[in-house]
Design an enzyme around this catalytic site. Structure first.
Site, mmCIF file in Angstrom:
data_model
loop_
_atom_site.group_PDB
_atom_site.id
_atom_site.type_symbol
_atom_site.label_atom_id
_atom_site.label_comp_id
_atom_site.label_asym_id
_atom_site.label_seq_id
_atom_site.Cartn_x
_atom_site.Cartn_y
_atom_site.Cartn_z
ATOM 1 N N LYS A 117 98.846 43.989 152.090
ATOM 2 C CA LYS A 117 97.955 44.353 153.194
ATOM 3 C C LYS A 117 97.216 45.649 152.878
ATOM 4 O O LYS A 117 96.090 45.848 153.335
ATOM 5 C CB LYS A 117 98.741 44.493 154.493
ATOM 6 C CG LYS A 117 99.160 43.154 155.097
ATOM 7 C CD LYS A 117 99.503 43.297 156.567
ATOM 8 C CE LYS A 117 100.341 42.160 157.110
ATOM 9 N NZ LYS A 117 99.707 40.858 157.178
ATOM 10 N N GLU A 201 98.313 50.857 161.667
ATOM 11 C CA GLU A 201 97.007 50.523 162.238
ATOM 12 C C GLU A 201 96.946 50.973 163.684
ATOM 13 O O GLU A 201 97.955 50.998 164.379
ATOM 14 C CB GLU A 201 96.779 49.001 162.204
ATOM 15 C CG GLU A 201 96.266 48.505 160.887
ATOM 16 C CD GLU A 201 96.001 47.007 160.871
ATOM 17 O OE1 GLU A 201 96.120 46.343 161.916
ATOM 18 O OE2 GLU A 201 95.669 46.504 159.791
ATOM 19 N N ARG A 293 95.056 30.427 151.230
ATOM 20 C CA ARG A 293 95.673 29.093 151.228
ATOM 21 C C ARG A 293 95.100 28.296 152.399
ATOM 22 O O ARG A 293 94.296 28.806 153.160
ATOM 23 C CB ARG A 293 97.185 29.222 151.418
ATOM 24 C CG ARG A 293 97.504 30.041 152.662
ATOM 25 C CD ARG A 293 98.934 30.025 153.047
ATOM 26 N NE ARG A 293 99.252 31.059 154.005
ATOM 27 C CZ ARG A 293 99.053 31.004 155.311
ATOM 28 N NH1 ARG A 293 98.480 29.934 155.831
ATOM 29 N NH2 ARG A 293 99.376 31.987 156.116
HETATM 30 P P1 ADP Z 1 101.059 38.590 159.578
HETATM 31 O O1 ADP Z 1 100.569 38.650 158.180
HETATM 32 O O2 ADP Z 1 102.487 39.019 159.719
HETATM 33 O O3 ADP Z 1 100.759 37.287 160.268
HETATM 34 P P2 ADP Z 1 98.706 39.848 160.731
HETATM 35 O O4 ADP Z 1 98.169 41.097 160.172
HETATM 36 O O5 ADP Z 1 97.997 38.582 160.409
HETATM 37 O O6 ADP Z 1 100.252 39.730 160.360
HETATM 38 O O7 ADP Z 1 98.790 39.974 162.306
HETATM 39 C C1 ADP Z 1 99.422 38.989 163.098
HETATM 40 C C2 ADP Z 1 99.056 39.180 164.564
HETATM 41 O O8 ADP Z 1 99.425 40.479 165.024
HETATM 42 C C3 ADP Z 1 97.577 39.098 164.861
HETATM 43 O O9 ADP Z 1 97.155 37.783 165.036
HETATM 44 C C4 ADP Z 1 97.482 39.903 166.134
HETATM 45 O O10 ADP Z 1 97.943 39.155 167.205
HETATM 46 C C5 ADP Z 1 98.482 40.994 165.936
HETATM 47 N N1 ADP Z 1 97.860 42.202 165.373
HETATM 48 C C6 ADP Z 1 97.656 42.480 164.068
HETATM 49 N N2 ADP Z 1 97.057 43.669 163.896
HETATM 50 C C7 ADP Z 1 96.882 44.184 165.127
HETATM 51 C C8 ADP Z 1 96.341 45.421 165.636
HETATM 52 N N3 ADP Z 1 95.867 46.357 164.838
HETATM 53 N N4 ADP Z 1 96.328 45.597 166.974
HETATM 54 C C9 ADP Z 1 96.832 44.667 167.816
HETATM 55 N N5 ADP Z 1 97.361 43.504 167.403
HETATM 56 C C10 ADP Z 1 97.403 43.256 166.080
#
Ligand code: ADP
Length: 630
Positions: A117, A201, A293
């Site tokens: 990430k 974040e 993917r």
């Molecule tokens: P993973 O790789 O574990 O799936 P992601 O980065 O894709 O993690 O984030 C998964 C979910 O977490 C997102 O769909 C959203 O709902 C929530 N999320 C991620 N980043 C943020 C953020 N900065 N603020 C609020 N919610 C977030």
């Protein structure tokens, strides 16, 4: 050289789905399987199959050497990894390449870059793609992280650099909670990914998750296939996905699709990918991550574009240009997918394992059921508890929601707890209908999803029992119903863990429930019955209750002890014998299915005895803590 035989390094519904496209393209398929999957649907459907190891993941679906050996033995040209498992693992793609096999997936460099990430965000920032403000550097010292969090401003989200599936992700609301949450996030990340590095974040408080499907070929073409809204989530995991995103303005949509193309071009991509964005209340959107993917929710994109994304993956992997130019790809209508899970929404979405006594998944026009299981298969702790994906297309969102409700209403699963009633409630919810669902709406308990067992439901069940179902009637009459000539029926049942008694009689052409409510069931009221389990559908909502089950042993659970809800490992025991505890207090933290579970006491009590300690492996229903009897 066209691909003529593919090994599918996966299982369940996605393996089945890939086999279906291969059949259509006259490509032979090889399924691999672990011990637990010997009789699984994907194994039965493939042209050939190969046993690769024990149920242990590292001995089977995550074992690169065994999968490559199987690929060689069966003489395949290419390997499709599906999603999850090895689909985003660069070392797997590399090993296939060295073995002279085609990986139907992303290039190694992209897998490496997007697998982290922090590296992903750094790359996107350089390419001028908007990213969530945060900290993504290498210095992982506690002081630096704490300081960075203070600078970002609370609430802050901690994410595992190697993260996926919402694991290792923690919200911190105030500075004093930071250290605690950091160690919990790191512990979860280490457990799940063997890497405890994190990024920080800004936590977006009103977030929508909108992602763009992209595709690239080896001839320099990059296209998008529009967006999907995946904001209906629980614990950061998607449960309902749709395409296109409702309520997105044309201008924002265009900006987002362009940003996704730019992000894809920035990394020299190949094949299917998804650029995930998070959108704030003011319509500003930020890159979150790229999934290198096929996504679980790719079906909704297929339905609005008419493209078979697995076919495109195979074509791109064998060196062909993309079958369509950007200007030839159009979206039409609306598609919704729901993920049917074996889990208990009433109990923190705890996965439910066991025998699938009955699986009935309805299909209507323009709908697809993707499922890797059938009646008599089991949901085990070894794999993801998803039972099926139900997908439907319609000319607009409103009709689409209605059609999905019809599919759910006509379907039934017995044997394990499922989220089916919960999905019906969501689809019926006003916030959902007005597309005012945010990724944290469910976790924040913002939606009114409470239900009570309506008298109408009792009438529908009684009606079904008495008029239609001789077999159920015979069984149930001996198990809870008392029918004495014209006497009222007395019914004892359990709804959401609560025991209820009802009396039903017949009066002037209607059922009379508990002496006060009249109802005559309508044609659209449905009732599914299996043994002592009943599922009634009324006004698009599903009510699940059970009748006394005289066959089953009485449950071990009570307020005087804490039991392991499923097999797992003890992370922490927070109490010792003799200690006083308050109702709702966490006494044990355990890890099961790679998630931390906090086990709480139901009442104020004194701890009598503690049976396990940190790092112990426990079986389901093991007694962990005993309380002095009340
Ligand atoms: P993973 O790789 O574990 O799936 P992601 O980065 O894709 O993690 O984030 C998964 C979910 O977490 C997102 O769909 C959203 O709902 C929530 N999320 C991620 N980043 C943020 C953020 N900065 N603020 C609020 N919610 C977030």
């Amino acid at each position: 050289m066209p691909i003529s035989k593919i090994l599918i390094a996966n299982r369940g519904e996605i393996a089945v789905r890939i086999i279906n496209t291969c059949r259509r393209m006259h490509i032979k398929t090889v399924a691999v399987y672990a011990d637990a999957d010997r009789y699984a649907k994907h194994v039965q459907m493939a042209d050939e199959s190969c046993h690769i190891g024990s149920t242990d993941l590292s001995d089977s679906y995550l074992n690169v050497d065994k999968i490559i050996a199987a690929a060689k033995k069966h003489g395949v040209d290419a390997v499709h990894p599906g999603y999850g498992f090895l689909s985003e693992r660069a070392s797997f793609a590399e090993a296939l390449k060295s073995a002279g096999l085609i990986f139907i997936g992303a290039p190694v460099e992209a897998l490496n870059l997007m697998g982290s990430k922090s590296a992903a965000k750094q790359t996107m920032l350089q390419a001028d793609v908007p990213c969530v403000p945060g900290y993504q550097d290498d210095d992982q010292s506690v002081n630096t992280l704490q300081q960075a969090a203070n600078e970002i401003g609370y609430p802050v989200l901690i994410k595992a650099v190697a993260g996926g599936g919402g694991k290792g992700m923690k919200i911190v609301h105030a500075a004093e909670d930071f250290l605690n949450q950091l160690s919990s996030a790191k512990r979860e990340a280490m457990n799940a990914f063997g890497d405890d590095q994190v990024i920080l974040e800004k936590y977006i408080t009103r977030p929508k998750h909108i992602e763009v499907q992209v595709f690239a070929d080896s001839h320099g073409h990059v296209v998008h296939l529009f967006e999907r809204d995946c904001s209906t989530q629980r614990r950061y995991q998607k449960i309902i996905e749709e395409a296109p995103a409702a309520g997105l303005s044309d201008a924002t949509r265009t900006d987002m699709l362009n940003a996704a193309i730019k992000a894809t071009q920035a990394i020299d991509y190949l094949g299917a990918g998804t650029i995930e964005f998070i959108m704030d209340g003011d319509d500003s959107f930020y890159f979150m991550e790229m999934n290198t993917r096929l996504q679980v929710e790719h079906r909704v994109t297929e339905m609005i574009t008419g493209v078979d994304l697995v076919e495109w993956q195979i074509r791109v992997a064998q060196g062909e240009p993309l079958p369509m130019k950007q200007t030839e790809i159009h979206d039409k209508g609306h598609a919704i997918q729901v993920r049917l899970y074996a889990e208990d929404p009433q109990n923190n979405y705890l996965p439910s394992t066991g025998l699938l006594e009955l699986v009935k998944l309805a299909q209507i026009e323009n709908s697809v059921v993707d499922s890797g299981v059938r009646t008599s298969d089991s949901v085990t702790i070894h794999y993801d508890p998803m039972i099926a994906k139900l997908v439907v297309w319609a000319k607009n969102r409103k009709v689409c929601i209605n059609k999905m409700q019809t599919i759910l209403n006509q379907s039934a699963i017995f044997g394990v707890k499922t989220n089916m009633a919960f999905l019906s409630q969501l689809l019926n919810n006003n916030a959902f209908k007005k597309h005012q669902i945010y990724t944290n709406s469910l976790d924040n308990d913002e939606l009114d999803l409470s239900t009570e067992l309506l008298p109408e439901v009792i009438a529908i069940y009684s009606h079904h029992l008495l008029k239609h179902n001789t077999e159920a009637r015979a069984w149930q009459q001996s198990n809870g119903w008392r029918v004495q000539g014209e006497q009222p029926l007395e019914l004892q049942l359990t709804f959401l863990g609560e025991e209820q008694n009802h009396v039903v009689s017949w009066e002037e052409g209607e059922y009379l429930i508990n002496g006060s409510h009249h109802y005559l069931p309508q044609a659209k009221d449905l009732c599914h019955i299996h043994r002592n389990q009943v599922q009634v559908v009324h006004n698009n909502l599903r009510y699940e209750f059970t009748l006394p089950d005289y066959e089953a042993k009485t449950s071990a659970s009570n307020a005087n002890a804490i039991y392991a809800p499923m097999p797992g490992k003890i992370i922490e025991v927070k109490v010792s014998a003799g200690e006083s505890v308050k109702a709702g207090q966490t006494v044990v933290v355990m890890e099961a299915m790679k998630m931390e579970l906090e086990l709480k006491v139901e009442r104020d009590a004194v701890v009598e005895k503690v049976f396990h300690q940190q790092a112990d492996q426990v079986t389901a229903d093991a007694m962990l803590v005993e309380l002095e009897s009340s």
